[in-house]
Motif scaffolding. Structure first.
Motif, PDB file in Angstrom:
ATOM      1  N   THR A 146      11.961   0.193   9.042  1.00  0.00           N
ATOM      2  CA  THR A 146      10.946  -0.713   8.516  1.00  0.00           C
ATOM      3  C   THR A 146      11.042  -0.728   6.995  1.00  0.00           C
ATOM      4  OG1 THR A 146       9.275   1.043   8.507  1.00  0.00           O
ATOM      5  CG2 THR A 146       9.424  -0.346  10.486  1.00  0.00           C
ATOM      6  N   PHE A 147      10.259  -1.587   6.377  1.00  0.00           N
ATOM      7  CA  PHE A 147      10.358  -1.783   4.938  1.00  0.00           C
ATOM      8  C   PHE A 147       8.987  -1.659   4.280  1.00  0.00           C
ATOM      9  CE2 PHE A 147      14.729  -3.241   4.798  1.00  0.00           C
ATOM     10  CZ  PHE A 147      14.942  -3.664   6.098  1.00  0.00           C
ATOM     11  N   TRP A 148       9.001  -1.359   2.989  1.00  0.00           N
ATOM     12  CA  TRP A 148       7.770  -1.315   2.215  1.00  0.00           C
ATOM     13  C   TRP A 148       8.048  -1.834   0.810  1.00  0.00           C
ATOM     14  CZ3 TRP A 148       7.268   2.241  -1.982  1.00  0.00           C
ATOM     15  CH2 TRP A 148       8.298   3.186  -2.080  1.00  0.00           C
ATOM     16  N   VAL A 149       6.971  -2.164   0.095  1.00  0.00           N
ATOM     17  CA  VAL A 149       7.106  -2.739  -1.242  1.00  0.00           C
ATOM     18  C   VAL A 149       6.860  -1.665  -2.295  1.00  0.00           C
ATOM     19  CG1 VAL A 149       6.225  -4.460  -2.866  1.00  0.00           C
ATOM     20  CG2 VAL A 149       6.384  -5.002  -0.427  1.00  0.00           C
ATOM     21  N   ALA A 150       7.820  -1.525  -3.218  1.00  0.00           N
ATOM     22  CA  ALA A 150       7.693  -0.584  -4.335  1.00  0.00           C
ATOM     23  C   ALA A 150       7.336  -1.369  -5.590  1.00  0.00           C
ATOM     24  CB  ALA A 150       9.003   0.173  -4.536  1.00  0.00           C
ATOM     25  N   TRP A 151       6.201  -1.035  -6.184  1.00  0.00           N
ATOM     26  CA  TRP A 151       5.787  -1.676  -7.427  1.00  0.00           C
ATOM     27  C   TRP A 151       6.355  -0.890  -8.608  1.00  0.00           C
ATOM     28  CZ3 TRP A 151       4.072  -6.344  -6.641  1.00  0.00           C
ATOM     29  CH2 TRP A 151       3.521  -6.646  -5.393  1.00  0.00           C
ATOM     30  N   VAL A 191      13.395 -10.362  11.445  1.00  0.00           N
ATOM     31  CA  VAL A 191      12.014 -10.513  11.897  1.00  0.00           C
ATOM     32  C   VAL A 191      11.175  -9.400  11.294  1.00  0.00           C
ATOM     33  CG1 VAL A 191      10.467 -10.552  13.875  1.00  0.00           C
ATOM     34  CG2 VAL A 191      12.737 -11.581  14.053  1.00  0.00           C
ATOM     35  N   ALA A 192      10.060  -9.749  10.677  1.00  0.00           N
ATOM     36  CA  ALA A 192       9.192  -8.754  10.055  1.00  0.00           C
ATOM     37  C   ALA A 192       8.452  -7.957  11.115  1.00  0.00           C
ATOM     38  CB  ALA A 192       8.185  -9.443   9.140  1.00  0.00           C
ATOM     39  N   HIS A 193       8.198  -6.690  10.808  1.00  0.00           N
ATOM     40  CA  HIS A 193       7.362  -5.858  11.674  1.00  0.00           C
ATOM     41  C   HIS A 193       5.903  -6.182  11.349  1.00  0.00           C
ATOM     42  CE1 HIS A 193      10.580  -3.086  13.073  1.00  0.00           C
ATOM     43  NE2 HIS A 193      11.152  -3.527  11.979  1.00  0.00           N
ATOM     44  N   ASN A 195       2.943  -4.760  11.642  1.00  0.00           N
ATOM     45  CA  ASN A 195       2.065  -3.761  11.036  1.00  0.00           C
ATOM     46  C   ASN A 195       2.810  -2.579  10.430  1.00  0.00           C
ATOM     47  OD1 ASN A 195      -0.337  -5.114  11.952  1.00  0.00           O
ATOM     48  ND2 ASN A 195       0.145  -4.366  13.999  1.00  0.00           N
ATOM     49  N   GLY A 196       4.111  -2.526  10.603  1.00  0.00           N
ATOM     50  CA  GLY A 196       4.821  -1.325  10.184  1.00  0.00           C
ATOM     51  C   GLY A 196       5.542  -1.416   8.873  1.00  0.00           C
ATOM     52  N   ASP A 197       5.346  -2.523   8.118  1.00  0.00           N
ATOM     53  CA  ASP A 197       6.106  -2.714   6.894  1.00  0.00           C
ATOM     54  C   ASP A 197       5.369  -2.299   5.640  1.00  0.00           C
ATOM     55  OD1 ASP A 197       8.472  -3.476   7.929  1.00  0.00           O
ATOM     56  OD2 ASP A 197       8.240  -5.610   7.556  1.00  0.00           O
ATOM     57  N   ARG A 198       4.135  -1.841   5.738  1.00  0.00           N
ATOM     58  CA  ARG A 198       3.418  -1.506   4.525  1.00  0.00           C
ATOM     59  C   ARG A 198       2.770  -0.124   4.646  1.00  0.00           C
ATOM     60  NH1 ARG A 198      -1.609  -1.905   2.383  1.00  0.00           N
ATOM     61  NH2 ARG A 198      -2.450  -2.703   4.320  1.00  0.00           N
ATOM     62  N   PRO A 199       3.053   0.757   3.696  1.00  0.00           N
ATOM     63  CA  PRO A 199       2.443   2.081   3.741  1.00  0.00           C
ATOM     64  C   PRO A 199       0.987   2.008   3.262  1.00  0.00           C
ATOM     65  CG  PRO A 199       3.713   1.848   1.733  1.00  0.00           C
ATOM     66  CD  PRO A 199       3.918   0.563   2.527  1.00  0.00           C
ATOM     67  N   PRO A 200       0.203   3.025   3.523  1.00  0.00           N
ATOM     68  CA  PRO A 200      -1.186   3.004   3.031  1.00  0.00           C
ATOM     69  C   PRO A 200      -1.230   3.061   1.524  1.00  0.00           C
ATOM     70  CG  PRO A 200      -0.610   5.161   3.908  1.00  0.00           C
ATOM     71  CD  PRO A 200       0.522   4.240   4.264  1.00  0.00           C
ATOM     72  N   MET A 201      -2.281   2.524   0.969  1.00  0.00           N
ATOM     73  CA  MET A 201      -2.441   2.507  -0.482  1.00  0.00           C
ATOM     74  C   MET A 201      -2.657   3.910  -0.995  1.00  0.00           C
ATOM     75  SD  MET A 201      -5.112   0.216  -2.687  1.00  0.00           S
ATOM     76  CE  MET A 201      -4.974   0.018  -4.449  1.00  0.00           C
ATOM     77  N   LYS A 202      -1.939   4.260  -2.080  1.00  0.00           N
ATOM     78  CA  LYS A 202      -2.082   5.607  -2.653  1.00  0.00           C
ATOM     79  C   LYS A 202      -3.226   5.632  -3.624  1.00  0.00           C
ATOM     80  CE  LYS A 202       2.825   6.688  -2.209  1.00  0.00           C
ATOM     81  NZ  LYS A 202       4.064   7.072  -2.914  1.00  0.00           N
TER      82      LYS A 202
END
Length: 202
Positions: A146-151, A191-193, A195-202
């Motif tokens: 899965t993937f997540w966004v790094a700011w 295809v995007a996942h 609910n699994g593409d974003r980690p919880p907010m830190k």
């Protein structure tokens, strides 16, 4: 009438300086840290966050201004320490601190990268705020695929990562990251996942 992102204003709702660096908040929603204030050509100037590649030695801007007039206005607020909206004593006169300040986001570029391994950076993505300021973020691959966004972030003197861009509203962050990931998956034909593409907010 719903206005487009190009006609919505991006404004400084808070700004200040800590430990020799400045910070600014846009529309009560996005905070940008690690601004360097100094002199260029004998005049006060603001240097925005950058990323320095240890491998290529190249410097990459993390914040890009689409609107020169917005940049001049924002940098004036940072240099003067005077937010345009908000409750700060330095707030500029003539602005309603209770005004609604929409922040619309638009993905304006997806740069696919070659990284395919675990924890690899799969893409650089430009996310433009109200048609005026662009934040360069990254799409990262997790070990499970899965993937997540790094700011934008930088390493501090102690080696720990320090955020250069922080979302102050979880709902706005979630919507922005959903757009980034959807455009990335569209660009690579995946295809995007849901609910699994974003980690919880830190």
């Amino acid at each position: 009438v719903r206005r487009s992102a190009e006609t919505m204003e991006i404004v400084v709702t808070d700004t200040g300086r800590e430990a020799g660096r400045a910070w600014v908040v846009f529309n009560r929603t996005v905070r940008v840290d690690d601004l360097r204030v100094g002199l260029e050509g004998g005049h006060p100037a603001v240097r925005w966050p950058e990323y320095s590649s240890a491998r290529t030695k190249r410097i990459y801007p993390q914040i890009i201004f689409v609107s020169p007039s917005a940049r001049r206005r924002i940098e004036a607020a940072v240099l003067q320490g005077a937010p345009e909206f908000g409750d700060s004593p330095g707030r500029a006169a003539g602005r309603d601190p209770s005004a609604v300040l929409p922040l619309e986001t638009r993905v304006t570029r997806v740069q696919k990268l070659g990284g395919r391994g675990e924890h690899a950076r799969a893409a650089n993505v430009d996310l433009t705020l109200n048609g005026a300021v662009t934040v360069v973020c990254g799409v990262m691959r997790r070990p499970d695929g899965t993937f997540w966004v790094a700011w934008p972030a930088t390493r501090g003197e102690d080696g720990a990562w320090v955020n250069q861009v922080t979302w102050l509203q979880e709902e706005a962050r979630a919507a922005a990251e959903a757009k980034v990931l959807a455009r990335y998956h569209e660009a690579v034909g995946a295809v995007a996942h849901p609910n699994g593409d974003r980690p919880p907010m830190k």
